[in-house]
Design a protein around this motif. Sequence first.
Motif, short mmCIF file in Angstrom:
data_model
loop_
_atom_site.label_atom_id
_atom_site.label_comp_id
_atom_site.label_asym_id
_atom_site.label_seq_id
_atom_site.Cartn_x
_atom_site.Cartn_y
_atom_site.Cartn_z
N GLU A 1 -102.92 16.61 -69.67
CA GLU A 1 -102.41 16.75 -68.85
C GLU A 1 -101.07 16.56 -68.81
O GLU A 1 -100.59 16.17 -70.18
N ARG A 2 -100.37 17.19 -68.25
CA ARG A 2 -98.68 16.82 -68.07
C ARG A 2 -97.95 15.74 -66.69
O ARG A 2 -98.85 15.70 -66.26
N VAL A 3 -97.56 15.24 -67.97
CA VAL A 3 -96.84 14.18 -66.65
C VAL A 3 -94.82 14.26 -66.66
O VAL A 3 -94.92 14.73 -67.70
N VAL A 4 -94.58 14.13 -65.62
CA VAL A 4 -92.93 14.88 -65.52
C VAL A 4 -92.43 13.82 -65.55
O VAL A 4 -92.81 12.59 -64.28
N VAL A 5 -91.14 13.28 -66.14
CA VAL A 5 -90.55 12.24 -66.00
C VAL A 5 -88.86 12.78 -65.27
O VAL A 5 -88.62 13.98 -65.85
N ILE A 6 -88.85 12.51 -63.78
CA ILE A 6 -87.90 12.89 -63.46
C ILE A 6 -87.28 11.77 -63.76
O ILE A 6 -87.16 10.31 -62.72
N GLY A 7 -85.64 10.79 -64.26
CA GLY A 7 -85.05 10.18 -64.74
C GLY A 7 -85.30 9.57 -65.87
O GLY A 7 -86.30 8.73 -65.57
N ALA A 8 -84.45 9.53 -66.86
CA ALA A 8 -84.59 9.34 -67.62
C ALA A 8 -83.69 8.16 -68.13
O ALA A 8 -83.54 7.22 -68.95
N VAL B 1 -89.54 15.31 -69.56
CA VAL B 1 -88.50 14.78 -69.47
C VAL B 1 -87.37 15.69 -68.55
O VAL B 1 -86.73 16.51 -68.97
N VAL B 2 -87.22 15.40 -67.31
CA VAL B 2 -85.69 16.30 -66.18
C VAL B 2 -85.06 14.86 -66.59
O VAL B 2 -84.81 13.87 -65.70
N ASP B 3 -83.38 15.48 -66.31
CA ASP B 3 -82.16 14.85 -65.95
C ASP B 3 -81.69 15.41 -66.34
O ASP B 3 -81.81 16.80 -66.63
N ARG B 4 -79.83 15.31 -65.50
CA ARG B 4 -79.16 15.52 -65.65
C ARG B 4 -78.19 15.78 -67.23
O ARG B 4 -76.86 16.62 -67.02
#
Lengths: 341, 341, 341, 341
Positions: free
Chosen positions: C170-177, C198-201
Amino acid sequence: MKAVQVTRYGSPPELVDVPEPGITDPFDVIVRVGAAGVCRTDLHIIEGQWEQKSGVKLPYTIGHENAGWVQEVGAAVKHVAVGDKVILHPLATCGLCRACRDGDDVHCANSAFPGIDSDGGYAELLRTSARSVITLDDPLEPVDVAALADAGLTAYHAVRKAARRIRPGERVVVIGAGGLGHIGIQVLNALTSAEVIVVDRSADALALASDLGVDHVVQADGSQVETVLGLTGGDGAEVILDFVGEGGAIEDGVAMLRRAGDYYVIGYGGVLSIPTIDIISTEINFIGNLVGSYNDLAELMVLAARGKVALHTVTYPLDEYARALDDLDHGRVRGRAILVP
Amino acid sequence: MKAVQVTRYGSPPELVDVPEPGITDPFDVIVRVGAAGVCRTDLHIIEGQWEQKSGVKLPYTIGHENAGWVQEVGAAVKHVAVGDKVILHPLATCGLCRACRDGDDVHCANSAFPGIDSDGGYAELLRTSARSVITLDDPLEPVDVAALADAGLTAYHAVRKAARRIRPGERVVVIGAGGLGHIGIQVLNALTSAEVIVVDRSADALALASDLGVDHVVQADGSQVETVLGLTGGDGAEVILDFVGEGGAIEDGVAMLRRAGDYYVIGYGGVLSIPTIDIISTEINFIGNLVGSYNDLAELMVLAARGKVALHTVTYPLDEYARALDDLDHGRVRGRAILVP
Amino acid sequence: MKAVQVTRYGSPPELVDVPEPGITDPFDVIVRVGAAGVCRTDLHIIEGQWEQKSGVKLPYTIGHENAGWVQEVGAAVKHVAVGDKVILHPLATCGLCRACRDGDDVHCANSAFPGIDSDGGYAELLRTSARSVITLDDPLEPVDVAALADAGLTAYHAVRKAARRIRPGERVVVIGAGGLGHIGIQVLNALTSAEVIVVDRSADALALASDLGVDHVVQADGSQVETVLGLTGGDGAEVILDFVGEGGAIEDGVAMLRRAGDYYVIGYGGVLSIPTIDIISTEINFIGNLVGSYNDLAELMVLAARGKVALHTVTYPLDEYARALDDLDHGRVRGRAILVP
Amino acid sequence: MKAVQVTRYGSPPELVDVPEPGITDPFDVIVRVGAAGVCRTDLHIIEGQWEQKSGVKLPYTIGHENAGWVQEVGAAVKHVAVGDKVILHPLATCGLCRACRDGDDVHCANSAFPGIDSDGGYAELLRTSARSVITLDDPLEPVDVAALADAGLTAYHAVRKAARRIRPGERVVVIGAGGLGHIGIQVLNALTSAEVIVVDRSADALALASDLGVDHVVQADGSQVETVLGLTGGDGAEVILDFVGEGGAIEDGVAMLRRAGDYYVIGYGGVLSIPTIDIISTEINFIGNLVGSYNDLAELMVLAARGKVALHTVTYPLDEYARALDDLDHGRVRGRAILVP
C-alpha cells in the motif's frame, strides 16, 4: 515430462516420465516450474505420515512450494498470460465460499493442495488454478522466492496477525529461529518496532538472528525462562511466537507470557496442556496459525521485492532430488533447498 | 458497625462489631452497602482455597459484589457526592499504569480487590477507591444489580469481546446456562444476532435459556457434540462460550468448534489439553476471560437500565448471612442470593 | 523564579519574576523545566488568536512542550519521585471520565492544558498533574525530546492510527514534510512497510525526507497530483496523511486518494469541501487527528530511545526567548527551537 | 421475452420483446426474475443522469434489485443449480483482484452492474455471474427481499460498519427514516443496543420509526439540532447515520456529532463543507458508504429470515412498470414498489 513421484510410502520417491498436464477446466493454469522448495513436510509425506490426512492416490508428484512461468491458460483466464513469472499460493481455492469472499481463503470450503493431495511441483510442469497465481515483478526470480510460498507464508501470516496489536515498547519472544522463525524475525522488523527476543537451542540459529537485527538472543540451555523474565521486568512478553510447538517449548513459552498476552502457536508436534484457571486468571490467549492467504503471499512478495525478507537457498537440479532430500534430512542444508527442474 | 468476617479458614464466618471505616486517602470513598452478592467464591474463601492467592490477614470482611450509597468522600473526590446511588467495580485500580490508561484496568499493575484481599461488602459500610464507583440511574437499585458487579461483569466482558466478531449467520454455543451463562445469553441477545445454541446438563437451566430466547437448547446427555454438529451443518460453531471450564465441557467445546473459530474460556477448574497440530491445522483460538473493566460495568448498567439484562435475586438481611451461604451451598438459591445490610 | 509571560495580546511576551508554583492538590507535580519547545502556536497565542478558545487570564506563562526533572510531588503521588527525568503529556487529564478510562484521554471531559489555558513551561518551574508525567530513560534527555511532547505526539498519533490498516504494497502520501511531517515519516518507517510518497513545495523539505528514507519525493509545482497518480498506477494512494490542511493541499490530497482510501486530516487552516456523492461513490473516509494520548507519548519515547525518531533542535537560554520566537517567525529555525531555562 | 428498456434518455421506457439471454461464459447464470425492485435510481437513469457515468449503450433493460430462480448455468458453475431460489448481489465481480479476495468485492477492479451498465431485471430473464448469486432459504421469497439487494444492502453495510464501534450507552442519530433509513433502524436494533434517535421532516416517517422501536423521534422543524443536543447531555451523539446527505442534513448532522464521533455519509446530493480545524479540534471522522459486499447481503438475508428486517412492498406486474415508476415519482408508494414479471 520428468517428475519426482512418491510411488510407495516408506520408499524413496522416483524420477519418472509422466504425461504433461493439460488444461481440464476453464480456470486452469499450467506452470513451467522454475523452482520447487524442498520441505520437511516432503520427508513426512514420503514416510507416510500424511497418508490418511491427504488421501492422495499413489503414485503422485510431491512439491508444494512452487514458482515458475505460465505455460498455458484455460479459456476463462484473463488476468495472467503465457510467459508471466509467477509464484503459486499453495492452495487452489474456490473463490465462492464465504471464507474465500472474506479474505480468509485458507479456510476455503473446497480447496485443493497441489503437492499434498494432488500433483505438485517436483516436475517440469504443474497444473493449478488461475486463482493461485501471483505475478512476480523484477527483480524477484522463482528460485529466490519459491520457499516463501509455504514456509515463509506461514511465518508472515502469524507475524502479520500479531503485528496488529504490537506497539512500541512491547516485547515479542520468537521461539525457534530456524526456517520459519528467521522469516518471522524479518517480518517483525519490517512491520513493527517491537523489542525482539529470540530463544533457540542452536548457537548458529542465534547468530543468524543477531545478524538479522534483534534486541536479545537467549540460548535455550535451561535458564531461558528466567532470562526472558529478567529481560521483561519479571512480567513476561506481550507476544510469544512459538515456531517450535513441541518439546519444552510450549511450557517455556507459557511461562514467558505476560498477563493479557497472546501466544501464537505456529510450530506443532507437542501438546498444549494448561489449567483453565491459568488461562482466565491472567486472561491470556492462544492463537492458532495456518498458512497465509493469497493476499498475504502478495504482501510477502512486496517485502521480498523491497529487500526486507530474504532467504538463504541452495539449489539442486531436479534429478538430484534424492541428494536434496537427504541433505535436508541430515541437517546439511543451510537455509532452504530448492529444486530447479 | 456490623460486619460478617472470616475469622478462621474452615470455620463459619461471624457477625461481629467492627469500627466503621474512615477516609485514609484523598481518593477514598465510603459506601453504605445496599446490597452484597453472595457468590460461590465466598464459599471457597471460607474453605481457605484463596488463602495463598489473596494473602489477606484474618479476620476480614468478605463480599465482592457490592452496591449502595456514597456515605463519605475523600478530599480529592469530585465526581461523586454523598448520597449518590452506586455500584462498585470489583477492583480498586491505580489509574496510572499503562493498562489503566488503555481501557484495560482489569490488568492494573497496582489494584486491590475488596472482599478478596481487603475488607468487602458483607457489612454496613465499605471503603473503596473513588475510581471504582459507578453512579446508578433510576430505576436501577442496589439490590437489583449488586450481583452484576462481578459475575455479571465477567459474562458481559467475554460476550462483548466475542460480539466484535460475530456476524449474522454465525453460531454461538453457550456451554452452561447457570449464573454467568444466563447473563451471557442476555448480553448475546442484546449485542448480536447470532444463532445461539445452549448446552447444559440441567433441564431447568435449559428451560430458563429458552425463556430468555435462544435458538436451540441441547441437553448434555452424552450426544451433545453430535447434536451441535448436526445443528451447524457438521462444521461446528464459530464461537464457543464455555462458562464451565471443567469436566468434559472443554473436550466437548473443542469438538463443537468450527475451523477458524474462537473458544472463550470463562469457567475454570479443568485442564485444556490439546495437540498443537489440532490448533494449527484448524487455526482455532483460545481466548482467556477475566472480569470486565470499569467501562464494561458501566455498559452493563446501561443494558440493565434498558431492561435487556435482568437477574433473579433472593434477598436476605445481613444477619441471615449464614442461611444465605447455606442455601447457596446446597443449591437452594434460584438466581442469586443478595445480602441487604 | 523567572518566567516568560504574555501580558497583553499583540505585545511581545515579557521575562518576569513570578512566585514559584507550589503543590495545591495531592496529585500535583512540580517540574523543573529542562526544555520547552518553541511552537508556532506560541506565536498565535501572542497574537491573540487563542484568546477566546483558551479563555486564559493574562498575564500567564506560555510553553506547552515541556520536559525536565521532578522537583516536588503532592501527598498522593507515588509513581514518580523527586529527581526523576520526565517529559510531560500536554494535557492534565482527570483519569475518571469514560474517555480517560478508555485509552482516549485526549478527549478527557475535564482536562487542563498548561501553556494554553494555564501556566506553561517557559519558566524555571511548572506545575502539572502527576497523570501527565512520563519518566525518561537514558539516553533520552529533556532537551532532545521536549518538542515531541506536542508536535511529535500529534504526528505519532495520526500515523499510529493509519498503521493499523497499512499493509505491504500500500502507498502512503505524506503532504508536507515540515515539523510534524518529518516526524510522521520516521514513524511510518518504524511501524510499517508502506511505500511512502512525500509531497512538498520546498526542495529542502524533500531533501530531508529523502535523507530519512522514503520511496518517492514529489515537488508540489502544479503537477503533483498527476505525478502521484502516475506513481500509483492511476489509482491513487490508500492513505493520505495531510500535514498541511490548507491552501490547495486538501484538493490535491483528495485527488490523490484511492477508492476505499483514508484521508488523515492533521494540518488545518483551510476548508474541506467535497460533494457527498464523491464520498459515497468511492467510499472514502476523512479521519480527524488531534494530539495523541499519554500512552502514545510513552510509545513515541520508546521509538526515540531506540533511535527511530529524532529531531533537529536549536537551543536558546530562557532569557533569549525573544530571539527564539523571532527566529521561528522568520523561518530561521532548522528543526525545532528549544528554550533551556 | 418481455423486457422494459430505456430506448432514449428523457423518454419513458418501453416494454419490448427481446431475445432471451444465453450463457456466454462458463461462469454465467441465467435467472428467471421473480421480483425487481423499482428504485429512485431508475428514475434518474431514465432522465439521463447516469448517461456519462454508466456509459451504457441504449436500448438496454433497467432493474438492479433482483431476485428469482436459477434458469440455466454455465459449464463451470457448481455451487448453484437450476431451480434454486436466489437473490442477486448487484455487482458481478471478478473474484481475482485484491479487493475481491479481501472481503471488499464492492471495490472490485473489474465489476459489472446489471441494470446500470448492462441489462438488468425488468425482464423475464437476466444474465449475471455465478459469483452474484445467493441462495434463499425458506421462508424467504424473491418478492419479499428483492429490494434488499441494493437499498437494503447499502443500509446494512453502513450500520454494520458502525456497529463495530457502538457500545451500550452510546447514541446513534439516524437522519432520514425513509427507504434506506428504516432498514438501517432495523439493523441497528438487530446488531446493537445503541440509544437510537431518529430525525426526519415527515411525521409519517417518524411514526414508522416509532413502530420499529427507537428511543427518540425528533421532527426536523428547525429546532432538531437543539433537541438532539438536549437528548445527549449537550455533547452530541457518538454516531450519525446520514441517509439524506443533502439539504441542511449535513450541517445539522455535524452539529449533532460528539467529539471523537463518526459521521456516516450514506445519502448524497449535497456538499460536505467543513473547516479542517473543526475536524481536528474535535477529532471527528467522516465515513463514506457504498453498497455492501456479497457477504453483507448474505448476512442481511439471515436477518430477514430471522424476522429482524422486513420491508413494506407493493407489487406490480411487469407490464404495469409505468404505473410503478409513476407512483414512485409521485410519492404514492408506501415502502417499496416491486415488479413481478
